[in-house]
Write a protein that holds these residues in place. Structure first.
Motif, mmCIF file in Angstrom:
data_model
loop_
_atom_site.group_PDB
_atom_site.id
_atom_site.type_symbol
_atom_site.label_atom_id
_atom_site.label_comp_id
_atom_site.label_asym_id
_atom_site.label_seq_id
_atom_site.Cartn_x
_atom_site.Cartn_y
_atom_site.Cartn_z
ATOM 1 N N GLN A 125 9.154 3.844 -11.488
ATOM 2 C CA GLN A 125 10.294 4.643 -11.043
ATOM 3 C C GLN A 125 9.842 5.950 -10.403
ATOM 4 O O GLN A 125 10.452 6.424 -9.428
ATOM 5 N N ASP A 126 8.768 6.552 -10.926
ATOM 6 C CA ASP A 126 8.206 7.739 -10.274
ATOM 7 C C ASP A 126 7.739 7.405 -8.860
ATOM 8 O O ASP A 126 7.966 8.173 -7.913
ATOM 9 N N MET A 127 7.080 6.274 -8.724
ATOM 10 C CA MET A 127 6.605 5.854 -7.406
ATOM 11 C C MET A 127 7.770 5.609 -6.457
ATOM 12 O O MET A 127 7.720 5.985 -5.268
ATOM 13 N N LEU A 128 8.835 4.991 -6.962
ATOM 14 C CA LEU A 128 10.000 4.712 -6.121
ATOM 15 C C LEU A 128 10.655 6.007 -5.646
ATOM 16 O O LEU A 128 11.024 6.127 -4.468
ATOM 17 N N GLY A 174 20.496 0.937 -15.812
ATOM 18 C CA GLY A 174 20.837 1.640 -17.049
ATOM 19 C C GLY A 174 21.025 3.112 -16.796
ATOM 20 O O GLY A 174 20.892 3.608 -15.671
ATOM 21 N N GLU A 175 21.330 3.844 -17.876
ATOM 22 C CA GLU A 175 21.670 5.256 -17.749
ATOM 23 C C GLU A 175 20.543 6.061 -17.116
ATOM 24 O O GLU A 175 20.774 6.900 -16.240
ATOM 25 N N ARG A 176 19.301 5.805 -17.544
ATOM 26 C CA ARG A 176 18.178 6.601 -17.032
ATOM 27 C C ARG A 176 17.978 6.388 -15.539
ATOM 28 O O ARG A 176 17.784 7.345 -14.778
ATOM 29 N N SER A 177 18.024 5.127 -15.090
ATOM 30 C CA SER A 177 17.815 4.869 -13.664
ATOM 31 C C SER A 177 18.977 5.379 -12.832
ATOM 32 O O SER A 177 18.777 5.848 -11.700
#
Length: 330
Positions: A125-128, A174-177
């Protein structure tokens, strides 16, 4: 109004067949078409994996009206984000502004092939997030230098920039994403009809709003298996889509079709039919699809399972199914 889409499933059909299906889906009246972007099929039985971007370039020239989208591309490992920026800008030009770039954090099945390690979800997710920054910068047409944690870009510029900007749709689960990517995106992508995803998205500061006049779309996707008989549909769905029962948390980390075969060896046709509407009953399919618009989704792409009945689905079932879907959604 709910928009209904057709899925160009690169894992189950060859490139010429996909272009032909895309043309017919437009003639039938689908509002948009999405393409998967895989290096491998999930199962050997599916048997295909043409290059999605080459197919979409051909589809852009073979169609006139239908909106196009990747569902979804991972811009971090197999593709460098600078290359994704370039080819999405080109596709927007070829399609005369009909293209949306769908992005996600990827699956090991497709990304491991270039020989880099498969990172954990947080790192992906950091990379995205950093890849989105690079893509947005390059889509301005300006000269870009970027020296980030995951990517470097040196004196890069997109020379053919479309007048209609390429909008980005981000896959969330989900909530985090949602909290991470809603402010970075133009649209939401999800594969479950979860109304909490939509409400959470709308509650994030800086996120484009979905519904009530907002500019963002919530784009879902649902597999179906139409066939002349329920038994034939269940058999086909089990053969082609039994991998689907594993869920995202499992599927994202399996590296090969052999891994998916092993993980799905005890999945039965009944198990698959619990998750995929199977058979000739169009009203049953409409009932299952309706979960998306009831959850606040603005767009739903249908996946007709398998290539074997794809042409027959388009010839016999797609038009009446679209008619029923639009009537029910209205």
């Amino acid at each position: 109004m709910v928009n209904f889409g057709y899925t160009l499933m690169t894992e189950q059909s060859g490139p010429k067949q996909l272009v032909s299906y895309a043309q017919q889906a437009e003639r039938i009246g689908f509002d948009f078409e999405v393409s998967s972007d895989h290096f491998s099929p999930w199962l050997v039985e599916q048997g295909h994996a043409p290059h999605a971007w080459t197919v979409l370039g051909a589809v852009a020239q073979a169609t006139e009206r239908v909106q196009l989208m990747t569902y979804v591309t991972c811009p971090t490992i197999r593709y460098h984000p600078a290359i994704v920026a370039q080819k999405s800008a080109t596709l927007q030009l070829l399609s005369d502004g009909r293209f949306t770039l769908g992005l996600g954090s990827g699956e090991s099945l497709n990304e491991h092939v270039v020989g880099q390690s498969w990172p954990g979800l947080a790192r992906r997710q950091d990379m995205l997030a950093e890849a989105i920054e690079v893509i947005r910068a390059l889509h301005t047409g300006d000269l870009v230098d970027h020296d980030g944690e995951h990517f470097r870009v040196e004196s890069a510029r997109i020379w053919d920039v479309p007048d209609v900007p390429v909008e980005l749709a981000l896959a969330v689960s989900g909530e985090r994403s949602v909290e991470r990517f809603a402010p970075l995106a133009d649209h939401l992508v999800a594969v479950e009809p979860d109304d909490e995803l939509v409400s959470r998205w709308n509650g994030v500061d800086g996120a484009p709003q979905i519904g009530d006049g907002g500019s963002a779309r919530a784009i879902g996707q649902i597999p179906i298996c139409w066939a002349p008989t329920e038994d034939e549909a269940r058999e086909l769905a089990h053969e082609q889509f039994r991998w689907f029962a594993g869920g995202w948390s499992v599927n994202a980390d399996l590296p090969t079709p052999a891994g998916f075969a092993g993980a799905s060896q005890f999945v039965t046709p009944d198990d698959v039919a619990e998750n995929i509407p199977c058979g000739p009953d169009l009203d049953h399919i409409v009932e299952q699809v309706s979960a998306y618009w009831k959850a606040g989704f603005t767009d739903v792409a249908l996946v007709q399972t398998g290539d074997r009945l794809q042409q027959r689905f388009l010839d016999e079932a797609a038009a009446p199914l679209l008619e029923k879907l639009r009537a029910a959604a209205a």
